[in-house]
Design a protein around this motif. Structure first.
Motif, PDB file in Angstrom:
ATOM      1  N   ASN A 157       0.815  -1.212   0.000  1.00 13.64           N
ATOM      2  CA  ASN A 157       0.000   0.000   0.000  1.00 13.64           C
ATOM      3  C   ASN A 157       0.847   1.260   0.000  1.00 13.64           C
ATOM      4  O   ASN A 157       0.453   2.264  -0.582  1.00 13.64           O
ATOM      5  CB  ASN A 157      -0.976  -0.004   1.170  1.00 13.64           C
ATOM      6  CG  ASN A 157      -2.112  -0.987   0.956  1.00 13.64           C
ATOM      7  OD1 ASN A 157      -2.357  -1.435  -0.150  1.00 13.64           O
ATOM      8  ND2 ASN A 157      -2.800  -1.324   2.017  1.00 13.64           N
ATOM      9  N   ALA A 207      -5.053   4.569   0.367  1.00 10.38           N
ATOM     10  CA  ALA A 207      -4.171   3.402   0.332  1.00 10.38           C
ATOM     11  C   ALA A 207      -3.246   3.379   1.531  1.00 10.38           C
ATOM     12  O   ALA A 207      -3.032   2.327   2.145  1.00 10.38           O
ATOM     13  CB  ALA A 207      -3.340   3.407  -0.965  1.00 10.38           C
ATOM     14  N   SER A 238      -2.980   0.640   5.235  1.00 10.63           N
ATOM     15  CA  SER A 238      -1.766  -0.160   5.452  1.00 10.63           C
ATOM     16  C   SER A 238      -1.733  -0.723   6.853  1.00 10.63           C
ATOM     17  O   SER A 238      -2.111  -0.132   7.788  1.00 10.63           O
ATOM     18  CB  SER A 238      -0.510   0.684   5.275  1.00 10.63           C
ATOM     19  OG  SER A 238      -0.446   1.255   4.010  1.00 10.63           O
TER      20      SER A 238
END
Length: 105
Positions: free
Chosen positions: A2, A101, A105
């Motif tokens: 990510n 994104a 993570s």
């Protein structure tokens, strides 16, 4: 993964700020790019055509496209090419998708 996707999405936003944005083709006149074209440049360093160059479809490129499409809730070419879409909207979406994104993570 990510973190790399986030970095690639941010790099694509930088590509659009630097080179300009277009609709209807991956790479346009004068070196501008659509959202996908900017992601190609960000992940490969070259102006390749995903329809003609299979090496574009790396894990990095595919991952970034997937995250952008999740964020926009649309297939990227149709979203990028929608009437009235602006460069600022595309850049903002790339940056917001990068933030999403990173957050996942």
């Amino acid at each position: 993964m990510n973190a790399q996707v986030a970095a690639d999405l941010r790099a694509a936003a930088d590509v659009l700020r630097r080179d300009g944005w277009t609709q209807g083709s991956y790479h346009g006149p004068g070196g501008c790019h659509c959202a996908l074209g900017a992601l190609v440049v960000a992940t490969t360093g070259e102006e390749l055509d995903p329809d003609e160059d299979p090496e574009v479809w790396s894990v990095r490129y595919s991952g970034a496209v997937e995250v952008l499409e999740k964020y926009t809730k649309r297939h990227t070419p149709q979203w990028n090419d929608a009437p009235g879409r602006t460069a600022d909207e595309v850049i903002a979406a790339l940056l917001a998708a990068a933030d999403a994104a990173e957050a996942s993570s």
